[in-house]
Enzyme design. Structure first.
Site, PDB file in Angstrom:
ATOM      1  N   ASP A  33       0.858  -1.189   0.000  1.00 21.38           N
ATOM      2  CA  ASP A  33       0.000   0.000   0.000  1.00 21.38           C
ATOM      3  C   ASP A  33       0.897   1.243   0.000  1.00 21.38           C
ATOM      4  OD1 ASP A  33      -3.191   0.615   1.057  1.00 21.38           O
ATOM      5  OD2 ASP A  33      -1.717   2.240   1.095  1.00 21.38           O
ATOM      6  N   ASN A  89     -12.959  -2.890   2.948  1.00 20.13           N
ATOM      7  CA  ASN A  89     -13.917  -1.785   3.002  1.00 20.13           C
ATOM      8  C   ASN A  89     -14.817  -1.892   1.783  1.00 20.13           C
ATOM      9  OD1 ASN A  89     -12.609  -0.733   5.300  1.00 20.13           O
ATOM     10  ND2 ASN A  89     -11.126   0.340   4.021  1.00 20.13           N
ATOM     11  N   GLN A  96     -14.378   2.781   1.651  1.00 21.18           N
ATOM     12  CA  GLN A  96     -13.739   2.364   0.402  1.00 21.18           C
ATOM     13  C   GLN A  96     -13.471   3.588  -0.460  1.00 21.18           C
ATOM     14  OE1 GLN A  96     -15.996  -0.422  -2.002  1.00 21.18           O
ATOM     15  NE2 GLN A  96     -14.240  -0.912  -3.299  1.00 21.18           N
ATOM     16  N   HIS A 102     -10.597  -4.812  -2.993  1.00 20.14           N
ATOM     17  CA  HIS A 102      -9.254  -5.195  -2.546  1.00 20.14           C
ATOM     18  C   HIS A 102      -9.300  -5.517  -1.075  1.00 20.14           C
ATOM     19  CE1 HIS A 102      -9.864  -0.865  -2.237  1.00 20.14           C
ATOM     20  NE2 HIS A 102      -9.133  -0.932  -1.135  1.00 20.14           N
ATOM     21  N   HIS A 104      -7.182  -5.651   2.532  1.00 17.81           N
ATOM     22  CA  HIS A 104      -6.012  -5.107   3.234  1.00 17.81           C
ATOM     23  C   HIS A 104      -5.472  -6.130   4.232  1.00 17.81           C
ATOM     24  CE1 HIS A 104      -7.004  -0.704   2.411  1.00 17.81           C
ATOM     25  NE2 HIS A 104      -8.193  -1.250   2.223  1.00 17.81           N
TER      26      HIS A 104
HETATM   27  P1  5GP Z   1      -9.785   1.657   0.602  1.00 15.64           P
HETATM   28  O1  5GP Z   1      -9.888   2.920   1.407  1.00 15.64           O
HETATM   29  O2  5GP Z   1     -10.449   1.797  -0.750  1.00 15.64           O
HETATM   30  O3  5GP Z   1     -10.211   0.427   1.335  1.00 15.64           O
HETATM   31  O4  5GP Z   1      -8.235   1.455   0.358  1.00 15.64           O
HETATM   32  C1  5GP Z   1      -7.548   2.001  -0.713  1.00 15.64           C
HETATM   33  C2  5GP Z   1      -6.067   1.822  -0.411  1.00 15.64           C
HETATM   34  O5  5GP Z   1      -5.340   1.950  -1.608  1.00 15.64           O
HETATM   35  C3  5GP Z   1      -5.526   2.870   0.568  1.00 15.64           C
HETATM   36  O6  5GP Z   1      -4.952   2.208   1.681  1.00 15.64           O
HETATM   37  C4  5GP Z   1      -4.504   3.643  -0.261  1.00 15.64           C
HETATM   38  O7  5GP Z   1      -3.383   4.007   0.488  1.00 15.64           O
HETATM   39  C5  5GP Z   1      -4.160   2.656  -1.359  1.00 15.64           C
HETATM   40  N1  5GP Z   1      -3.789   3.260  -2.620  1.00 15.64           N
HETATM   41  C6  5GP Z   1      -4.456   4.261  -3.270  1.00 15.64           C
HETATM   42  N2  5GP Z   1      -3.838   4.548  -4.422  1.00 15.64           N
HETATM   43  C7  5GP Z   1      -2.775   3.706  -4.511  1.00 15.64           C
HETATM   44  C8  5GP Z   1      -1.755   3.531  -5.499  1.00 15.64           C
HETATM   45  O8  5GP Z   1      -1.693   4.215  -6.533  1.00 15.64           O
HETATM   46  N3  5GP Z   1      -0.816   2.566  -5.248  1.00 15.64           N
HETATM   47  C9  5GP Z   1      -0.859   1.775  -4.128  1.00 15.64           C
HETATM   48  N4  5GP Z   1       0.116   0.868  -3.977  1.00 15.64           N
HETATM   49  N5  5GP Z   1      -1.800   1.933  -3.172  1.00 15.64           N
HETATM   50  C10 5GP Z   1      -2.749   2.878  -3.370  1.00 15.64           C
END
Ligand code: 5GP
Ligand code: ZN
Length: 144
Positions: A33, A89, A96, A102, A104
């Site tokens: 991440d 999420n 999310q 995805h 975590h």
């Molecule tokens: P969500 O909030 O949708 O459950 O999690 C999205 C996750 O994706 C976050 O933890 C954020 O840091 C990660 N993320 C967002 N954009 C990128 C990216 O371009 N590359 C990587 N490796 N992680 C990302």
């Protein structure tokens, strides 16, 4: 293969945006991440675009799940964590931010800054049984 041209994780899966990968399979990738909740935080991302966990074909969900124990052992051992969270999420309301399902894996330490556990509610009367009835009814399909 389903792909959304506007999706950042589809772009990562297809190599259009760089990422740091730790594991790749025919159906999924696991990457670091970019902004970890705790350092060592990884994401398991299916190669196909599905918005939420509820949209995943069961076989793909099973594949993602099959990667979790090994990836968790690797993350926890690599950073010397005391435990970990597996979090999905689903939906903006649940936090999310990337609309490509995805999972975590977040390593945890007793002195890390994560605010956990969540608050808990209490059921009153037969609320719990009613809720269970409704969920079971959904699982078994709509009534005639
Ligand atoms: P969500 O909030 O949708 O459950 O999690 C999205 C996750 O994706 C976050 O933890 C954020 O840091 C990660 N993320 C967002 N954009 C990128 C990216 O371009 N590359 C990587 N490796 N992680 C990302
Ligand atoms: Zn996508």
């Amino acid at each position: 293969m389903s792909r959304d041209p506007h999706c950042i994780f589809c772009k990562i899966v297809h190599g259009d945006i760089p990422s740091v990968s730790v594991l790749e399979t025919d159906q999924a990738i696991a990457i670091m991440d970019v902004n970890p909740v705790v350092k060592g935080h990884i994401l398991i991302i299916p190669r196909d675009h599905h918005s939420q966990v509820r949209d995943l074909p069961e076989e793909l969900a099973a594949h993602l799940g099959s990667l979790v124990p090994r990836l968790t052992r690797a993350v926890v051992a690599a950073v010397g964590a005391e435990g970990s969270n597996l979090i999905i999420n689903s939906g903006q309301v649940a936090g999310q931010t990337v609309d490509h399902c995805h999972w975590h894996i977040i390593p945890r330490f007793s002195d890390d800054p994560v605010d956990w556990p969540w608050p808990h509610e209490e059921y009153s009367g037969d609320e719990k049984a009613q809720m269970a009835f409704r969920i079971t009814r959904e699982l078994n399909g709509p009534a005639d």
